[in-house]
Write a protein that holds these residues in place. Sequence first.
Motif, short mmCIF file in Angstrom:
data_model
loop_
_atom_site.label_atom_id
_atom_site.label_comp_id
_atom_site.label_asym_id
_atom_site.label_seq_id
_atom_site.Cartn_x
_atom_site.Cartn_y
_atom_site.Cartn_z
N PRO A 80 -4.29 -0.44 -3.41
CA PRO A 80 -4.94 0.62 -2.63
C PRO A 80 -5.44 0.09 -1.29
O PRO A 80 -5.72 -1.10 -1.14
CB PRO A 80 -6.11 1.02 -3.52
N PHE A 126 -1.93 7.57 -4.19
CA PHE A 126 -2.77 7.14 -5.32
C PHE A 126 -3.27 8.29 -6.17
O PHE A 126 -3.54 8.10 -7.36
CB PHE A 126 -3.92 6.28 -4.81
N GLY A 133 2.25 1.97 -3.40
CA GLY A 133 1.28 2.16 -4.47
C GLY A 133 0.98 0.91 -5.26
O GLY A 133 0.35 0.97 -6.32
N SER A 164 0.41 9.14 -8.06
CA SER A 164 1.20 7.91 -8.03
C SER A 164 2.49 8.01 -8.83
O SER A 164 3.52 7.46 -8.43
CB SER A 164 0.36 6.72 -8.52
N ILE A 209 0.84 -1.20 0.00
CA ILE A 209 0.00 0.00 0.00
C ILE A 209 0.87 1.26 0.00
O ILE A 209 0.62 2.21 -0.74
CB ILE A 209 -0.95 -0.01 1.22
#
Length: 309
Positions: free
Chosen positions: A52, A66, A49, A69, A46
């Motif tokens: 999610p 995100f 990236g 990114s 997470i």
Amino acid sequence: MISVKNITKKFGDRLVLDSLNFEVRKGEMLGFLGPNGAGKTTTMRIITGFMPPSEGVVTVDGMDVFERSYEVKQKIGYMPEHPPLYHDMTTSECLTFVAEAHGLRGKAVKGSIERVAELCGITDMLRRLTGNLSKGYRQRVGLAQALIHDPEILALDEPTAGLDPKQIIEIRQLIRRLGEERTVILSSHILSEVTNVCRRVAIIDNGKLVAVDTIEALSGRLSAGRQVKLKVIRPERIDTKKLSSITGVNAIVQGPDAEIVLNVSGGNDVLENISSTVAGMGAGLLGMKEETLTLEDIFLKVISGEKIH
């Protein structure tokens, strides 16, 4: 530099991460610990990236992982537990592919490969197929891939998994050198590895964060104070009442082999007062050592549910 806020992750009905909150400061090496299945790899994916969260936000240098990114991935080099290598490519071809994926072209690619190959000790392996490399060299190539675009942050997930003791020492020394110039988050279940390279740790268990602090601070909080061990020649001359009267001395225990163990609080002034008081008793002070919990002690205590003061 990395901020993890209220991160929750579910796979179907299974809750894998439960409202994680912690930060990785600029220029520090943070050890991210937990038993197998605790959620370490999911958290690392997470942060980088790769996937999610179900809830919560991760920011890197103030940027949402995100929402921005591309910019974030230029700042992070990620080495998963099993580096993604194409076994029918040479090491040089693999590094070229990753460099170009990061937008490098021409001389910049060649220069980056030379830099990371020398840094990771794989210059002699550049023409060899990655599928023919030993486990140790595959880990080095994985680390070189993470470094190819010269990122400010390294996220390393079990970087010494499956290595022999010599290879572990070599990779550990390399990580320590890299940490002198970069922010590093190191996920591992090898506690000696984290002790050797990290000062601050975050411990996760069953998807929940159970401790975040320096190793020294966690030791003091779990042992309800600092433990000071005295070694004397003539223990019969120790006046425990006099020692107990020193401000900051909370308890005294007579240990084996002429040792006296004191539970103390406060700064170094209390240690100085203890030393001068014992010397005045004529007990023959041979040594005074502050005892702290090892990272292994801390880890076992917090994942067994012991409360941190």
